[in-house]
Write a protein that holds these residues in place. Structure first.
Motif, short mmCIF file in Angstrom:
data_model
loop_
_atom_site.label_atom_id
_atom_site.label_comp_id
_atom_site.label_asym_id
_atom_site.label_seq_id
_atom_site.Cartn_x
_atom_site.Cartn_y
_atom_site.Cartn_z
N LYS A 157 0.72 -1.21 -0.23
CA LYS A 157 0.06 0.03 -0.05
C LYS A 157 0.94 1.25 0.16
O LYS A 157 0.46 2.19 -0.72
CB LYS A 157 -0.95 0.10 1.16
CG LYS A 157 -1.73 0.94 0.97
CD LYS A 157 -2.97 0.95 2.25
CE LYS A 157 -4.06 1.85 2.15
NZ LYS A 157 -5.12 1.60 2.92
N ARG A 160 0.41 4.80 -1.77
CA ARG A 160 -0.48 4.87 -2.78
C ARG A 160 -2.05 4.89 -2.35
O ARG A 160 -2.38 4.36 -1.55
CB ARG A 160 -0.21 3.47 -3.57
CG ARG A 160 1.11 3.51 -4.31
CD ARG A 160 1.14 2.07 -4.93
NE ARG A 160 2.55 1.97 -5.43
CZ ARG A 160 2.86 1.08 -6.18
NH1 ARG A 160 2.06 0.15 -6.59
NH2 ARG A 160 4.05 0.77 -6.62
N HIS A 165 -1.08 7.40 -7.28
CA HIS A 165 -0.43 6.01 -7.62
C HIS A 165 0.31 5.91 -8.94
O HIS A 165 0.17 7.10 -9.69
CB HIS A 165 -1.51 4.76 -7.55
CG HIS A 165 -2.48 5.10 -8.51
ND1 HIS A 165 -3.71 5.97 -8.23
CD2 HIS A 165 -2.86 4.87 -9.63
CE1 HIS A 165 -4.62 5.96 -8.94
NE2 HIS A 165 -4.15 5.44 -10.22
N THR A 169 -0.84 1.10 -12.65
CA THR A 169 -1.48 0.18 -11.53
C THR A 169 -3.02 0.43 -11.80
O THR A 169 -3.39 0.91 -12.34
CB THR A 169 -1.06 1.09 -10.15
OG1 THR A 169 -1.50 2.32 -10.20
CG2 THR A 169 0.37 0.96 -9.91
N GLU A 171 -6.63 -0.60 -9.26
CA GLU A 171 -6.95 -1.00 -7.71
C GLU A 171 -7.27 -2.57 -7.54
O GLU A 171 -7.85 -3.10 -8.59
CB GLU A 171 -8.28 -0.30 -7.43
CG GLU A 171 -8.70 -0.50 -6.18
CD GLU A 171 -10.18 0.29 -5.76
OE1 GLU A 171 -10.46 0.75 -4.64
OE2 GLU A 171 -10.88 0.64 -6.80
#
Length: 188
Positions: A157, A160, A165, A169, A171
């Motif tokens: 984590k 970010r 982020h 990337t 989620e």
């Protein structure tokens, strides 16, 4: 405003306040770094802004969320999480246990929905997984195992958030559960 690393909720009434699906949807976003107005929260949860305002004030009452700085237009003050992570401490008392179970069921149902809603042709489908294991651990080992899992999540984590982020990337939801089962060992 500096955020704490973790907000630990132990009060059964506060835990119960988390059990509502609309509240959990908003909490997920706020604890992922977003700062949202009541109107934005309402859109996420599928509620009217006035209904959402009620839920936001209930969460604020228990210190689960807080008001952010004034918005640019000054008409609506946004909400934010007071910490980077939210931890629900399991309660062994009757009311606390029931509240924890209600909150956990709502959270697990949301993760199940994410599995069901994932497109069959999603190129990231191969990283979807669920793992379940039975371990025989002492109490100290179980506590260390739980801490190791939380440390692992924290390592990924980092800082970010939904608002900040790296490119490339996506989620990813994780669900970690440590549940002692069976009868506790007799202490000699």
């Amino acid at each position: 405003m500096a955020k704490k690393k973790r907000l630990v909720i132990t009060d059964p009434k506060a835990i119960r306040a988390l059990a509502h699906p609309a509240r959990q949807r908003v909490i997920d976003e706020l604890f992922n770094g977003k700062v949202l107005t009541a109107t934005e929260c309402a859109e996420l949860a599928g509620l009217t802004p006035s209904a959402m305002s009620y839920h936001l004030r209930a969460l604020e009452k228990w210190g689960i969320i807080q008001r952010a700085d004034e918005s640019a237009d000054g008409r609506e003050r946004p909400w934010q999480a007071p910490a980077a992570n939210l931890v629900i401490s399991s309660q062994s008392t009757g009311a606390g246990r029931l509240a924890s179970q209600a909150m956990i069921k709502t959270a697990m149902d949301a993760v199940l929905d994410q599995f069901v809603d994932m497109d069959a042709d999603d190129p990231w489908d191969g990283v979807s997984s669920m793992s379940r294991a039975r371990l025989w651990l002492t109490r100290d080992e179980a506590e260390q195992f739980n801490q190791d899992l939380n440390d692992l999540v924290d390592r990924y984590k980092k800082t970010r958030t939904a608002a900040s982020h790296p490119a490339g990337t996506r989620e990813v939801t994780s669900l970690i559960a440590v549940v002692p089962t069976g009868d506790p060992p007799e202490v000699s």
